[in-house]
Design a protein around this motif. Sequence first.
Motif, mmCIF file in Angstrom:
data_model
loop_
_atom_site.group_PDB
_atom_site.id
_atom_site.type_symbol
_atom_site.label_atom_id
_atom_site.label_comp_id
_atom_site.label_asym_id
_atom_site.label_seq_id
_atom_site.Cartn_x
_atom_site.Cartn_y
_atom_site.Cartn_z
ATOM 1 N N SER A 53 0.835 -1.205 0.000
ATOM 2 C CA SER A 53 0.000 0.000 0.000
ATOM 3 C C SER A 53 0.864 1.247 0.000
ATOM 4 C CB SER A 53 -0.899 0.047 1.244
ATOM 5 O OG SER A 53 -1.701 -1.069 1.297
ATOM 6 N N TRP B 238 -19.815 4.767 1.769
ATOM 7 C CA TRP B 238 -19.018 4.950 0.555
ATOM 8 C C TRP B 238 -18.344 6.313 0.528
ATOM 9 C CZ3 TRP B 238 -17.257 1.317 -2.308
ATOM 10 C CH2 TRP B 238 -17.912 0.079 -2.280
ATOM 11 N N ALA B 241 -15.474 6.173 2.832
ATOM 12 C CA ALA B 241 -14.354 5.370 2.331
ATOM 13 C C ALA B 241 -13.558 6.154 1.288
ATOM 14 C CB ALA B 241 -14.871 4.064 1.742
ATOM 15 N N ILE B 242 -14.274 6.851 0.410
ATOM 16 C CA ILE B 242 -13.574 7.667 -0.596
ATOM 17 C C ILE B 242 -12.780 8.779 0.100
ATOM 18 C CG2 ILE B 242 -13.901 9.257 -2.553
ATOM 19 C CD1 ILE B 242 -16.434 7.591 -3.217
ATOM 20 N N THR B 244 -11.406 8.687 2.993
ATOM 21 C CA THR B 244 -10.178 8.204 3.625
ATOM 22 C C THR B 244 -9.097 7.980 2.583
ATOM 23 O OG1 THR B 244 -10.798 5.890 3.410
ATOM 24 C CG2 THR B 244 -11.404 6.974 5.471
ATOM 25 N N ALA B 245 -9.519 7.599 1.369
ATOM 26 C CA ALA B 245 -8.520 7.157 0.396
ATOM 27 C C ALA B 245 -7.947 8.283 -0.463
ATOM 28 C CB ALA B 245 -9.118 6.077 -0.491
ATOM 29 N N ASN B 267 -8.844 13.034 5.458
ATOM 30 C CA ASN B 267 -8.795 11.577 5.500
ATOM 31 C C ASN B 267 -9.322 11.033 6.832
ATOM 32 O OD1 ASN B 267 -6.679 9.962 7.136
ATOM 33 N ND2 ASN B 267 -6.680 8.856 5.210
ATOM 34 N N LEU B 367 -14.704 -5.058 1.513
ATOM 35 C CA LEU B 367 -14.082 -4.062 0.643
ATOM 36 C C LEU B 367 -13.769 -2.778 1.421
ATOM 37 C CD1 LEU B 367 -13.149 -3.418 -2.174
ATOM 38 C CD2 LEU B 367 -15.425 -2.531 -2.679
ATOM 39 N N ILE B 368 -14.775 -2.260 2.144
ATOM 40 C CA ILE B 368 -14.579 -1.021 2.894
ATOM 41 C C ILE B 368 -13.498 -1.215 3.960
ATOM 42 C CG2 ILE B 368 -15.716 0.717 4.331
ATOM 43 C CD1 ILE B 368 -16.929 0.730 1.664
ATOM 44 N N VAL B 371 -10.258 -0.920 2.279
ATOM 45 C CA VAL B 371 -10.008 0.473 1.871
ATOM 46 C C VAL B 371 -9.487 1.262 3.071
ATOM 47 C CG1 VAL B 371 -11.092 2.632 1.130
ATOM 48 C CG2 VAL B 371 -11.673 0.509 -0.017
ATOM 49 N N PHE B 374 -6.021 0.185 3.924
ATOM 50 C CA PHE B 374 -5.123 0.830 2.965
ATOM 51 C C PHE B 374 -4.905 2.299 3.355
ATOM 52 C CE2 PHE B 374 -5.281 3.663 -0.761
ATOM 53 C CZ PHE B 374 -4.095 3.332 -1.387
ATOM 54 N N ALA B 375 -6.017 2.976 3.705
ATOM 55 C CA ALA B 375 -5.916 4.385 4.086
ATOM 56 C C ALA B 375 -5.067 4.551 5.345
ATOM 57 C CB ALA B 375 -7.305 4.973 4.302
#
Lengths: 77, 556
Positions: A53, B238, B241-242, B244-245, B267, B367-368, B371, B374-375
């Motif tokens: 990542s 959603w 999540a966006i 944060t990324a 974030n 998925l979230i 994410v 990852f964030a």
Amino acid sequence: MKKNDLKKFGKIFTKYLLIISILLILLDFTFHRHAYFSIEEIYGFPAFFGFISFVFIVLVGKWLRKFLMRKEDYYDE
Amino acid sequence: MIPGLVMILFSIVLPVIPNYFRHPAMLLSVFLSSLSLFNGYGIFLEWDILGLNLILYQSDSLTFPFAIIFHIAAVLVIIFSWHNKNLMEQMATLAYAGSAIGALHAGDFFSLFIWWEATALTSVFIVFAGNTLASRNAAMRYLIIQVSSGVLLLIGTCLMLYQTGNHNLTTLDLNSDFGKFIFIAFGIKAAFPLLNGWLQDSYPESSVTGTVALSAFTTKLAIYALARTFPGTDSLIWIGAIMTAFPVFFAVIENDLRRVLSFSLNNQLGFMVVGIGIGTELSLNGTVAHAFVHIIYKALLFMSMGAVLYRTGTTKASELGGLYKYMPLTTIFCIVGAMSISAFPLFSGFVAKSLIMSSLGGAGMVLIYFVLFFASAGVLEHSGIKIPYFAFFAHERKTSVKEAPLNMLIAMGIAAFLCIGIGVYPRYLYQILPYAVEYQPYTLDHIISQLQLLVFAILAFLFLIKFKLYPSEIKSTVLNSDWFYRRMLPGIGRPFFKMISNVIEKFYFNLGFVFNFLLGKSKKYNNSSFIKVTTPSFATLILIIVLFIMLLIAVI
């Protein structure tokens, strides 16, 4: 203070970080790590995920410069 | 009395207080306001006006933790700005914090609207106090956006009153008309994707101390409002999540470290929004806990960068580095903040973020979950590593600077103490959360998992630096969603406006010609200014356009 303080510190930091990271991976083999999703329970998955990542974020960010980077005085009129 | 109101009253009398006693007086007002925390839960003040019942002061388990942290933040800001003699900024800061606290205790949408605008109108002066041309321009943009959010809130509230006959602060349905208006109003202040431009635009332009004050209140007030009105709204998952990324990519290439922190703030808000979207007791607890600890460590990071700005005159990564020798305490405090936000075990971020991650895991949202995982690596990148590394290390510094002033060190020290204290003893934080939920963040599984993620991400950083793959810091502007109204709208608007103004000018010119023609034969009126039609000035042009639009709307 000498000029290469920072380099020396960097080397020591890297050395200990490597030791810790190896220990963390080895720890994974000593017990079964529970997680919410089975993929996260794979040996060393968080480590792998973190590394990938991080590299991904930095390289994509670097690539985004092509589209998003402007001169410092871009908005000045 | 409404909590926070006493702070606004003190802010009004601040000019007549001698300079030396202003900061003690500010602290006193926060103390007086904080006494309201002991009142318990319930409705304390209502006001019937114009047939509306306004609930001006109510408190429950959701307002309580926010009220505590807002008071703590106010204290931190006041101590941090002890050296600052700028009266306007002092007044604005105190009134701003007071308005935010007042807003928490509003029990209906109309009262909330009043406080909502009050936070906008007071905080704009903090941006303005940056006292540069850039900060003044940013302040005007900030004001427009913030007031627009208030206007949307007012429209939503009026629609709600009209359609349901009710304007109390309750959970809303996003499918209703008024729900959408209110949702967008909150979304602007919570810096949803594409509505976020104002945040990164204005915060870094404020003064050394102003940014710290700004970082605490507006966005977290929006998080509180969302948690109160839209818990369990799926689309928030959603959106969060966006949120944060996407800022993590911007933060990598941004040169101004305070702007990096503003992206990081965005974030962090994403994590909280996801928690609201899930809407379970555990996740809402997570959101509140995250907002609580976030205010402290984000303030700490902004304070450390404020101290750097104060001593070196810049927060541009390309011009900093090697400050660890000259500002050792600031370095340590910054690293504590960096480790907290990166959620290292024993630091406050860990005990709060775990709640949100667990509720995602419990709900089976793979998925979230990843994410956000990852964030988390992204948070480590920009706030955990980039901020301390480029400010304090990176390379040796040639010119010496002084350590931060004592008052700044005290404020940073308190914040750092709280970061570690909450991380080590999370049960005190958990006790004040809205719902009683048993939760143990320190399980071996969880600690190992998080440490693996973080340590290997740091290894990745060393790897990238070693092989010179890490992007060097370049003086630059990074385009953000504020581009749409700073560049695109003027780009389209100016030629369009010019076209309309040409038409209007021509019309008046011809009108004058007609008048002249009709009256031209009469010598008496010739060349008399009495009947002369002048072409309108710029301001008049705008007035004419506005009048036309109004006419158009009236016809429709």
